[in-house]
Design a protein around this motif. Structure first.
Motif, PDB file in Angstrom:
ATOM      1  N   ARG A   1      41.861  40.725  27.613  1.00 61.79           N
ATOM      2  CA  ARG A   1      41.454  39.458  28.223  1.00 61.79           C
ATOM      3  C   ARG A   1      40.107  38.995  27.679  1.00 61.79           C
ATOM      4  O   ARG A   1      39.847  37.796  27.600  1.00 61.79           O
ATOM      5  N   SER A   2      39.254  39.931  27.306  1.00 60.54           N
ATOM      6  CA  SER A   2      37.942  39.561  26.769  1.00 60.54           C
ATOM      7  C   SER A   2      38.043  38.889  25.394  1.00 60.54           C
ATOM      8  O   SER A   2      37.056  38.333  24.902  1.00 60.54           O
ATOM      9  N   GLN A   3      39.222  38.938  24.812  1.00 63.27           N
ATOM     10  CA  GLN A   3      39.415  38.266  23.531  1.00 63.27           C
ATOM     11  C   GLN A   3      39.943  36.839  23.689  1.00 63.27           C
ATOM     12  O   GLN A   3      40.192  36.143  22.691  1.00 63.27           O
ATOM     13  N   THR A   4      40.079  36.405  24.929  1.00 64.78           N
ATOM     14  CA  THR A   4      40.360  34.997  25.174  1.00 64.78           C
ATOM     15  C   THR A   4      39.182  34.179  24.665  1.00 64.78           C
ATOM     16  O   THR A   4      38.039  34.383  25.087  1.00 64.78           O
ATOM     17  N   SER A   5      39.459  33.269  23.737  1.00 62.90           N
ATOM     18  CA  SER A   5      38.377  32.556  23.079  1.00 62.90           C
ATOM     19  C   SER A   5      38.968  31.472  22.187  1.00 62.90           C
ATOM     20  O   SER A   5      40.182  31.335  22.059  1.00 62.90           O
TER      21      SER A   5
END
Lengths: 114, 113
Positions: free
Chosen positions: A83-87
């Motif tokens: 989810r932290s790679q949502t960008s």
């Protein structure tokens, strides 16, 4: 069309899946870059490449893999999406003059990891 | 290590008023400086760049920037803002021995009628 093209423009994927973002440029620029854009952070360099088969890590490379078998293509792979790679991901290219020159950017890929 | 600071996260300006966006950089060698603009949903477009010479550089869309080595600054200005200037603006730094750009966090400009 001449320029730098990213695909897809939008992508939704699930946590844990592998996803590849494509980047293609028609100028035969030596240098290519992948940045991610996040609110409050601006653009952060993930990976860059000086030529075919030459790649190097940028500021935030963890969780990403790149390859560059041909000068014109520079795909970015998220091996197991989190989810932290949502960008928003931007690919860029520039000429080789031994120093930084103007970087030309693609339209970006908005990636959502659910 | 090179870095860029854009102190203003968000600026609101009236149409026709002047605009100044601040940029401070840190770079160990001779800096090459850039301003980019990003319209909503678009990629980044180069407004102007400074490599050497005259410290006041002119760019596209009526923008200019001034390099001040003593202050490590490269501020962007426009005398009279148009509604189409509403966008996000990024300052970036590279150098003579480096082909990577480092970007600031960006400044969002809102233009009110």
């Amino acid at each position: 069309d001449a320029g730098i093209t990213q695909s897809p423009r939008y992508k939704i994927t699930e946590t844990g899946r592998q996803v590849t973002l494509m980047c293609h440029q028609t100028w035969s620029h030596s240098y290519m870059f992948w940045y991610r854009q996040d609110l409050g952070h601006g653009l952060r360099l993930i990976y860059y490449s000086a030529a075919a088969d030459i790649t190097d890590k940028g500021e935030v490379p963890d969780g990403y893999v790149v390859s560059r078998s041909k000068t014109e293509n520079f795909p970015l792979t998220l091996e197991s999406a989190t989810r932290s790679q949502t960008s928003v991901y931007f690919c860029a290219s520039s000429e080789s003059q031994g120093y930084v020159t103007e970087a030309f950017f693609g339209q970006g890929t908005r990636l959502t990891v659910v | 290590a090179q870095s860029v600071t854009q102190p203003d996260i968000h600026i609101t300006v009236s149409e026709g008023a002047s605009l100044e966006l601040r940029c401070n950089y840190s770079y160990g060698a001779t800096p090459y400086l850039f301003w980019y603009v990003q319209s909503p949903g678009q990629g980044l477009q180069l407004l102007l760049k400074y490599f050497s010479g005259d410290t006041l550089v002119q760019g596209i869309k009526g923008f200019e920037a001034e390099f001040k080595r003593s202050q490590s600054s490269f501020n962007l200005r426009k005398p009279s803002v148009h509604w189409s200037d509403a966008a996000e603006y990024f300052c970036a730094v590279g150098g003579s021995n480096d082909y990577k750009l480092s970007f600031g966090a960006g400044t969002t400009v809102t233009v009110r009628a």
